[in-house]
Design a protein around this motif. Structure first.
Motif, PDB file in Angstrom:
ATOM      1  N   GLN A 135      -8.012  -0.157   8.433  1.00  0.00           N
ATOM      2  CA  GLN A 135      -7.539  -1.523   8.181  1.00  0.00           C
ATOM      3  C   GLN A 135      -8.671  -2.375   7.607  1.00  0.00           C
ATOM      4  O   GLN A 135      -8.466  -3.187   6.724  1.00  0.00           O
ATOM      5  CB  GLN A 135      -7.012  -2.156   9.471  1.00  0.00           C
ATOM      6  CG  GLN A 135      -6.351  -3.490   9.263  1.00  0.00           C
ATOM      7  CD  GLN A 135      -5.051  -3.375   8.506  1.00  0.00           C
ATOM      8  OE1 GLN A 135      -4.228  -2.530   8.822  1.00  0.00           O
ATOM      9  NE2 GLN A 135      -4.857  -4.202   7.500  1.00  0.00           N
ATOM     10  N   ASN A 136      -9.886  -2.162   8.126  1.00  0.00           N
ATOM     11  CA  ASN A 136     -11.066  -2.879   7.653  1.00  0.00           C
ATOM     12  C   ASN A 136     -12.303  -2.059   8.018  1.00  0.00           C
ATOM     13  O   ASN A 136     -12.189  -1.026   8.679  1.00  0.00           O
ATOM     14  CB  ASN A 136     -11.138  -4.294   8.235  1.00  0.00           C
ATOM     15  CG  ASN A 136     -11.099  -4.300   9.746  1.00  0.00           C
ATOM     16  OD1 ASN A 136     -11.908  -3.648  10.410  1.00  0.00           O
ATOM     17  ND2 ASN A 136     -10.136  -5.024  10.316  1.00  0.00           N
ATOM     18  N   CYS A 137     -13.463  -2.519   7.629  1.00  0.00           N
ATOM     19  CA  CYS A 137     -14.701  -1.767   7.873  1.00  0.00           C
ATOM     20  C   CYS A 137     -15.203  -1.895   9.306  1.00  0.00           C
ATOM     21  O   CYS A 137     -16.059  -1.113   9.722  1.00  0.00           O
ATOM     22  CB  CYS A 137     -15.798  -2.235   6.910  1.00  0.00           C
ATOM     23  SG  CYS A 137     -15.463  -1.810   5.193  1.00  0.00           S
ATOM     24  N   GLU A 138     -14.694  -2.834  10.068  1.00  0.00           N
ATOM     25  CA  GLU A 138     -15.192  -3.069  11.412  1.00  0.00           C
ATOM     26  C   GLU A 138     -14.484  -2.227  12.476  1.00  0.00           C
ATOM     27  O   GLU A 138     -15.048  -1.947  13.517  1.00  0.00           O
ATOM     28  CB  GLU A 138     -15.073  -4.559  11.782  1.00  0.00           C
ATOM     29  CG  GLU A 138     -16.044  -5.452  11.012  1.00  0.00           C
ATOM     30  CD  GLU A 138     -15.639  -5.706   9.573  1.00  0.00           C
ATOM     31  OE1 GLU A 138     -14.426  -5.820   9.291  1.00  0.00           O
ATOM     32  OE2 GLU A 138     -16.540  -5.763   8.725  1.00  0.00           O
ATOM     33  N   THR A 139     -13.246  -1.843  12.242  1.00  0.00           N
ATOM     34  CA  THR A 139     -12.465  -1.125  13.242  1.00  0.00           C
ATOM     35  C   THR A 139     -12.880   0.346  13.317  1.00  0.00           C
ATOM     36  O   THR A 139     -13.365   0.917  12.343  1.00  0.00           O
ATOM     37  CB  THR A 139     -10.957  -1.235  12.964  1.00  0.00           C
ATOM     38  OG1 THR A 139     -10.246  -0.614  14.044  1.00  0.00           O
ATOM     39  CG2 THR A 139     -10.571  -0.542  11.662  1.00  0.00           C
ATOM     40  N   TYR A 164      -6.144  -2.091   2.431  1.00  0.00           N
ATOM     41  CA  TYR A 164      -6.917  -1.358   3.417  1.00  0.00           C
ATOM     42  C   TYR A 164      -8.303  -1.100   2.820  1.00  0.00           C
ATOM     43  O   TYR A 164      -8.561  -1.434   1.672  1.00  0.00           O
ATOM     44  CB  TYR A 164      -6.226  -0.031   3.742  1.00  0.00           C
ATOM     45  CG  TYR A 164      -4.852  -0.212   4.345  1.00  0.00           C
ATOM     46  CD1 TYR A 164      -4.669  -0.186   5.722  1.00  0.00           C
ATOM     47  CD2 TYR A 164      -3.730  -0.414   3.546  1.00  0.00           C
ATOM     48  CE1 TYR A 164      -3.407  -0.354   6.281  1.00  0.00           C
ATOM     49  CE2 TYR A 164      -2.463  -0.592   4.096  1.00  0.00           C
ATOM     50  CZ  TYR A 164      -2.306  -0.558   5.462  1.00  0.00           C
ATOM     51  OH  TYR A 164      -1.065  -0.722   6.010  1.00  0.00           O
ATOM     52  N   LYS A 165      -9.187  -0.497   3.595  1.00  0.00           N
ATOM     53  CA  LYS A 165     -10.513  -0.107   3.110  1.00  0.00           C
ATOM     54  C   LYS A 165     -10.638   1.411   3.183  1.00  0.00           C
ATOM     55  O   LYS A 165     -10.125   2.044   4.103  1.00  0.00           O
ATOM     56  CB  LYS A 165     -11.628  -0.739   3.959  1.00  0.00           C
ATOM     57  CG  LYS A 165     -11.749  -2.223   3.790  1.00  0.00           C
ATOM     58  CD  LYS A 165     -12.283  -2.570   2.423  1.00  0.00           C
ATOM     59  CE  LYS A 165     -12.576  -4.056   2.323  1.00  0.00           C
ATOM     60  NZ  LYS A 165     -13.007  -4.437   0.994  1.00  0.00           N
ATOM     61  N   ASP A 170     -11.411  -1.276  -1.750  1.00  0.00           N
ATOM     62  CA  ASP A 170     -10.040  -1.609  -1.368  1.00  0.00           C
ATOM     63  C   ASP A 170      -9.080  -0.487  -1.738  1.00  0.00           C
ATOM     64  O   ASP A 170      -9.221   0.158  -2.775  1.00  0.00           O
ATOM     65  CB  ASP A 170      -9.587  -2.894  -2.064  1.00  0.00           C
ATOM     66  CG  ASP A 170     -10.310  -4.131  -1.548  1.00  0.00           C
ATOM     67  OD1 ASP A 170     -10.821  -4.102  -0.411  1.00  0.00           O
ATOM     68  OD2 ASP A 170     -10.352  -5.132  -2.287  1.00  0.00           O
TER      69      ASP A 170
END
Length: 111
Positions: free
Chosen positions: A45-49, A79-80, A100
């Motif tokens: 979903q993102n780079c942090e999860t 998404y990433k 992305d």
């Protein structure tokens, strides 16, 4: 529909896609996967999860095969993704840094 730009990948939800990754070494020469090398495509979903939405492990060639079932239930949106190489010797290289990945809308749900 699959569209790859220098900044992103766009894929219609539920479509199949074969994405060929060309890896180059520091000298600019093409690096061919060796026995024991692993190439990882990871989408989140993102780079942090830490929650992985889709991961493909490629060991015999540099083609990332995204199947219908991989994206058919995903929400539309951005998404990433990145691509990482782990060599047989244990070295790790990010060969495509985070970019992305757009899951685009579809009209036909017959797939």
């Amino acid at each position: 529909m699959l569209e790859i730009t220098k900044d992103a990948i766009h894929l219609t939800r539920g479509d199949n896609a074969n994405i060929i990754v060309t890896i180059r070494d520091a000298a600019g020469d093409v690096y061919n996967l060796q026995s024991g090398d692993k190439l990882y495509f990871t989408m989140k979903q993102n780079c942090e999860t830490t929650d992985v939405i889709l991961q493909k492990n490629i060991t015999h060639n540099s083609t990332i095969a995204i199947e219908h079932d991989d994206t058919k239930d995903l929400q539309y949106g951005v998404y990433k993704f990145d691509v990482q190489l782990k060599t047989a010797g244990g070295e790790i290289y990010t060969v495509i840094d985070p970019h992305d990945f757009y899951i685009e809308k579809e009209v036909n749900f017959n797939g």
